[in-house]
Design an enzyme around this catalytic site. Structure first.
Site, short mmCIF file in Angstrom:
data_model
loop_
_atom_site.label_atom_id
_atom_site.label_comp_id
_atom_site.label_asym_id
_atom_site.label_seq_id
_atom_site.Cartn_x
_atom_site.Cartn_y
_atom_site.Cartn_z
N ALA A 79 0.80 -1.22 0.00
CA ALA A 79 0.00 0.00 0.00
C ALA A 79 0.84 1.28 0.00
O ALA A 79 0.38 2.33 -0.46
CB ALA A 79 -0.93 -0.02 1.21
N ARG A 115 -1.57 0.66 7.76
CA ARG A 115 -1.00 0.72 9.10
C ARG A 115 -0.32 2.02 9.48
O ARG A 115 0.08 2.18 10.63
CB ARG A 115 -0.03 -0.46 9.28
CG ARG A 115 -0.81 -1.77 9.32
CD ARG A 115 0.05 -3.00 9.38
NE ARG A 115 -0.80 -4.18 9.36
CZ ARG A 115 -1.36 -4.69 8.27
NH1 ARG A 115 -1.14 -4.13 7.10
NH2 ARG A 115 -2.15 -5.73 8.33
N ASP A 165 -5.62 -1.65 -6.15
CA ASP A 165 -6.08 -0.37 -6.70
C ASP A 165 -5.95 -0.23 -8.21
O ASP A 165 -6.31 0.82 -8.76
CB ASP A 165 -5.34 0.79 -5.99
CG ASP A 165 -3.82 0.65 -6.07
OD1 ASP A 165 -3.30 0.01 -7.01
OD2 ASP A 165 -3.14 1.20 -5.17
N HIS A 168 -3.95 -10.12 -3.60
CA HIS A 168 -5.14 -9.81 -2.81
C HIS A 168 -6.30 -9.30 -3.66
O HIS A 168 -7.21 -8.66 -3.15
CB HIS A 168 -4.79 -8.82 -1.69
CG HIS A 168 -3.80 -9.37 -0.71
ND1 HIS A 168 -3.01 -8.58 0.10
CD2 HIS A 168 -3.47 -10.66 -0.42
CE1 HIS A 168 -2.24 -9.37 0.85
NE2 HIS A 168 -2.49 -10.62 0.55
N CYS A 186 -26.40 -17.33 -9.74
CA CYS A 186 -26.46 -18.42 -8.76
C CYS A 186 -27.02 -17.99 -7.41
O CYS A 186 -27.24 -18.84 -6.55
CB CYS A 186 -25.08 -19.06 -8.59
SG CYS A 186 -23.94 -18.04 -7.65
N SER A 245 4.52 -3.25 4.94
CA SER A 245 4.95 -3.49 6.32
C SER A 245 5.40 -4.94 6.50
O SER A 245 5.96 -5.29 7.53
CB SER A 245 3.81 -3.17 7.29
OG SER A 245 2.65 -3.91 6.93
P1 NAD Z 1 0.61 -1.64 5.09
O1 NAD Z 1 -0.34 -0.49 5.27
O2 NAD Z 1 0.65 -2.72 6.12
O3 NAD Z 1 2.08 -1.08 4.99
C1 NAD Z 1 2.40 0.02 4.16
C2 NAD Z 1 3.82 0.44 4.52
O4 NAD Z 1 4.19 1.47 3.62
C3 NAD Z 1 3.92 1.01 5.92
O5 NAD Z 1 5.00 0.37 6.60
C4 NAD Z 1 4.21 2.50 5.70
O6 NAD Z 1 5.07 3.03 6.67
C5 NAD Z 1 4.85 2.49 4.32
N1 NAD Z 1 4.65 3.71 3.55
C6 NAD Z 1 3.49 4.40 3.35
N2 NAD Z 1 3.69 5.43 2.51
C7 NAD Z 1 5.01 5.42 2.19
C8 NAD Z 1 5.83 6.23 1.37
N3 NAD Z 1 5.34 7.27 0.68
N4 NAD Z 1 7.15 5.95 1.28
C9 NAD Z 1 7.68 4.88 1.96
N5 NAD Z 1 6.95 4.06 2.75
C10 NAD Z 1 5.63 4.32 2.85
O7 NAD Z 1 0.37 -2.22 3.64
P2 NAD Z 1 0.64 -3.67 3.04
O8 NAD Z 1 1.91 -4.23 3.57
O9 NAD Z 1 0.46 -3.53 1.58
O10 NAD Z 1 -0.53 -4.58 3.62
C11 NAD Z 1 -1.81 -4.09 3.72
C12 NAD Z 1 -2.89 -4.81 2.97
O11 NAD Z 1 -3.82 -3.80 2.68
C13 NAD Z 1 -2.52 -5.39 1.65
O12 NAD Z 1 -2.94 -6.69 1.69
C14 NAD Z 1 -3.37 -4.65 0.61
O13 NAD Z 1 -4.17 -5.57 -0.10
C15 NAD Z 1 -4.31 -3.78 1.38
N6 NAD Z 1 -4.35 -2.35 1.00
C16 NAD Z 1 -4.21 -1.98 -0.31
C17 NAD Z 1 -4.24 -0.63 -0.67
C18 NAD Z 1 -4.06 -0.28 -2.12
O14 NAD Z 1 -4.40 -1.07 -2.99
N7 NAD Z 1 -3.53 0.90 -2.44
C19 NAD Z 1 -4.42 0.34 0.31
C20 NAD Z 1 -4.61 -0.07 1.65
C21 NAD Z 1 -4.57 -1.42 1.98
#
Ligand code: NAD
Length: 252
Positions: free
Chosen positions: A29, A41, A109, A126, A161, A200
């Site tokens: 994300a 997160r 997204d 996902h 269905c 994360s």
């Molecule tokens: P996460 O939110 O757990 O982790 C995102 C990480 O990115 C965090 O550690 C954060 O500190 C870091 N981060 C955020 N912006 C940043 C930037 N500009 N530069 C550097 N680091 C940055 O996300 P995840 O690990 O992808 O897991 C979350 C789940 O949520 C995934 O399974 C996903 O499917 C879903 N999700 C997807 C979206 C999307 O499609 N854009 C958005 C939210 C959640």
């Protein structure tokens, strides 16, 4: 090794990209936050505002399905307005150059496709939130169809269905997509540089791919603005903004 500043991180990353023949990115994300889509997160992220609705709850309860669709439509202006950021554009540029065969993403997204990756070359672990599917027979539905039914009488069921219709995403407790897992495994096992970007690394089994690549001989780079549990295993950790880090590789 942790890059001591952004400039040296970008330089080291550039060297590793130049030396690599097959690069596999794995995105989370964090790559889309600069496009206006909150991550889970970070402070203010989606997790802090809404408890995720697990799959069994979605299946069992009309209220849960209604709440799930209400949240999804509340996010629609955000998803609809989002355009690929510097990170997406940099990866698309390396893809066009033939360095990246395909990309593994946890994101839902559609922004890697929007940046120029062929649909088949985006391995979505996902799923995808820009369309919907019946959880029984898999029939696909446009969100506009769902919205019309939702406004008339709540979360709709499949016209074929009768099972519930859900965004084409993988919820907690839902089986992982087999084909995507198989292709992601092949990619992780056959690359020489693996880039974990904006995750994360706490959502499993997705978070297993960086170490799978490393154990198969790839160099591992983690780009994330906060520490992850896998940083000690990485050949390079860049703890800076993704857009700033990858922007220099975005080309024109
Ligand atoms: P996460 O939110 O757990 O982790 C995102 C990480 O990115 C965090 O550690 C954060 O500190 C870091 N981060 C955020 N912006 C940043 C930037 N500009 N530069 C550097 N680091 C940055 O996300 P995840 O690990 O992808 O897991 C979350 C789940 O949520 C995934 O399974 C996903 O499917 C879903 N999700 C997807 C979206 C999307 O499609 N854009 C958005 C939210 C959640």
């Amino acid at each position: 090794m942790i890059a001591k500043d952004l400039r040296s991180g970008v330089e080291q990353l550039g060297d590793m990209i130049a030396e690599a023949s097959i690069i596999v990115p794995f995105t989370g994300a964090g790559i889309s936050t600069e496009c206006g889509i909150p991550d889970f997160r970070s402070p203010g992220g989606l997790w802090t505002r809404n408890r995720p609705i697990p799959f069994d709850e979605f299946v069992a309860s009309q209220d849960a399905r209604d709440e799930s669709w209400r949240r999804r439509f509340a996010m629609e202006p955000t998803f609809a307005a989002a355009r690929p950021g510097r990170g997406h554009r940099a990866l698309a540029s390396l893809y066009r150059a033939g360095k990246i065969p395909a990309i593994i993403t946890q994101n839902i997204d559609n922004l890697h496709q929007a940046s120029g990756f062929r649909n088949d070359d985006v391995i979505e672990l996902h799923g995808n939130t820009t369309y919907a599917c019946c959880i029984g027979c898999g029939a696909a539905y446009d969100l506009s169809w769902v919205k019309q039914r939702f406004d008339e009488g709540g979360a709709p069921d499949c016209t074929d269905c009768g099972d519930p219709v859900k965004t084409a995403t993988i919820s907690f407790g839902q089986a992982m997509p087999e084909d995507a897992m198989r292709r992601a495994t092949e990619l992780a096992q056959h690359c020489d540089l693996f880039l974990a970007i904006g995750s994360s690394l706490v959502v499993w089994p997705a978070a297993g791919f960086p170490m799978m690549a490393k154990n198969c001989g790839a160099r591992l780079v983690i780009i994330n603005n906060e520490p992850t549990d896998q940083d000690d295993e990485a050949d390079l950790v860049i703890r800076f903004d993704i857009g700033e880090t990858l922007g220099p590789f975005a080309g024109n």
